[in-house]
Enzyme design. Sequence first.
Site, PDB file in Angstrom:
ATOM      1  N   GLU A   7       0.022 -51.778  22.124  1.00 59.86           N
ATOM      2  CA  GLU A   7       1.301 -51.478  21.488  1.00 59.86           C
ATOM      3  C   GLU A   7       2.117 -50.507  22.335  1.00 59.86           C
ATOM      4  O   GLU A   7       1.609 -49.915  23.304  1.00 59.86           O
ATOM      5  CB  GLU A   7       1.040 -50.917  20.084  1.00 59.86           C
ATOM      6  N   CYS A  30       1.262 -66.400  19.540  1.00 58.84           N
ATOM      7  CA  CYS A  30      -0.011 -66.565  20.251  1.00 58.84           C
ATOM      8  C   CYS A  30      -0.559 -67.981  20.096  1.00 58.84           C
ATOM      9  O   CYS A  30      -1.222 -68.491  21.002  1.00 58.84           O
ATOM     10  CB  CYS A  30      -1.029 -65.527  19.776  1.00 58.84           C
ATOM     11  N   ASN A  44      -4.939 -55.810  21.849  1.00 59.86           N
ATOM     12  CA  ASN A  44      -3.512 -55.548  21.667  1.00 59.86           C
ATOM     13  C   ASN A  44      -3.133 -54.214  22.306  1.00 59.86           C
ATOM     14  O   ASN A  44      -3.912 -53.256  22.301  1.00 59.86           O
ATOM     15  CB  ASN A  44      -3.092 -55.642  20.194  1.00 59.86           C
ATOM     16  N   CYS A  99      -1.181 -64.947  15.629  1.00 63.57           N
ATOM     17  CA  CYS A  99       0.218 -65.039  15.187  1.00 63.57           C
ATOM     18  C   CYS A  99       0.858 -66.305  15.764  1.00 63.57           C
ATOM     19  O   CYS A  99       0.296 -66.969  16.647  1.00 63.57           O
ATOM     20  CB  CYS A  99       0.997 -63.797  15.624  1.00 63.57           C
ATOM     21  N   GLU A 104      -4.569 -61.762  22.134  1.00 57.51           N
ATOM     22  CA  GLU A 104      -4.683 -63.111  22.713  1.00 57.51           C
ATOM     23  C   GLU A 104      -3.830 -63.214  23.982  1.00 57.51           C
ATOM     24  O   GLU A 104      -4.241 -63.830  24.971  1.00 57.51           O
ATOM     25  CB  GLU A 104      -4.211 -64.164  21.700  1.00 57.51           C
ATOM     26  N   CYS A 160      -0.048 -58.823  22.003  1.00 58.27           N
ATOM     27  CA  CYS A 160      -1.218 -59.187  21.206  1.00 58.27           C
ATOM     28  C   CYS A 160      -2.467 -59.309  22.077  1.00 58.27           C
ATOM     29  O   CYS A 160      -2.379 -59.532  23.302  1.00 58.27           O
ATOM     30  CB  CYS A 160      -0.978 -60.524  20.512  1.00 58.27           C
TER      31      CYS A 160
HETATM   32  N1  THU Z   1      -2.115 -58.674  16.659  1.00 65.94           N
HETATM   33  C1  THU Z   1      -2.870 -59.237  17.641  1.00 65.94           C
HETATM   34  O1  THU Z   1      -3.128 -58.624  18.681  1.00 65.94           O
HETATM   35  N2  THU Z   1      -3.330 -60.492  17.451  1.00 65.94           N
HETATM   36  C2  THU Z   1      -3.206 -61.198  16.300  1.00 65.94           C
HETATM   37  O2  THU Z   1      -3.710 -62.304  16.217  1.00 65.94           O
HETATM   38  C3  THU Z   1      -2.470 -60.625  15.165  1.00 65.94           C
HETATM   39  C4  THU Z   1      -1.733 -59.359  15.442  1.00 65.94           C
HETATM   40  C5  THU Z   1      -1.659 -57.287  16.855  1.00 65.94           C
HETATM   41  C6  THU Z   1      -0.212 -57.082  17.141  1.00 65.94           C
HETATM   42  C7  THU Z   1      -0.011 -55.656  16.684  1.00 65.94           C
HETATM   43  O3  THU Z   1      -0.406 -54.786  17.738  1.00 65.94           O
HETATM   44  C8  THU Z   1      -1.002 -55.499  15.548  1.00 65.94           C
HETATM   45  O4  THU Z   1      -1.941 -56.546  15.687  1.00 65.94           O
HETATM   46  C9  THU Z   1      -0.372 -55.559  14.160  1.00 65.94           C
HETATM   47  O5  THU Z   1       0.402 -56.679  14.017  1.00 65.94           O
END
Ligand code: THU
Length: 130
Positions: free
Chosen positions: A41, A86, A39, A83, A52, A50
């Site tokens: 941000e 994804c 991920n 999520c 994925e 994310c």
């Molecule tokens: N996140 C992912 O990268 N993948 C997931 O399957 C769930 C959530 C990340 C998004 C964000 O940067 C952090 O986790 C918190 O939601």
Amino acid sequence: MSLLDTARAVRENAHAPYSKFKVGAAIKAASGAVYAGCNVENVAYPEGTCAEAGAIAAMVAGGDTRITEVAVIADSPKPVSPCGGCRQKIAEFAAGDVVVTMATTDGIVQQTTVAALLPGSFDADYMSRV
Ligand code: THU
């Protein structure tokens, strides 16, 4: 290295200063190649991506379009689940029976399938009249 170990390793590179929740994902493609993502941000929160999504972008950039296996890992109390967005992104490139391995960094592992994660999904068939 297993697909889960690849996800575990790339998770270390996650850029998650806001949530502090680092996620790693790895995808095996039909060619046999493995693609990793974490991920990423952003201070403008909705611009974050994310793990994925990063792995899928790497896969497509690498010339692959079929997913045969997925692994995701985070430091969570139960195996981290992709999520909703994804799940749709994975379904674009994976058959329903593709196995998704979800894990915690302390060793809890759970397996499911793309179809189980996204029942009743919108797919190209709905657009067959266009
Ligand atoms: N996140 C992912 O990268 N993948 C997931 O399957 C769930 C959530 C990340 C998004 C964000 O940067 C952090 O986790 C918190 O939601």
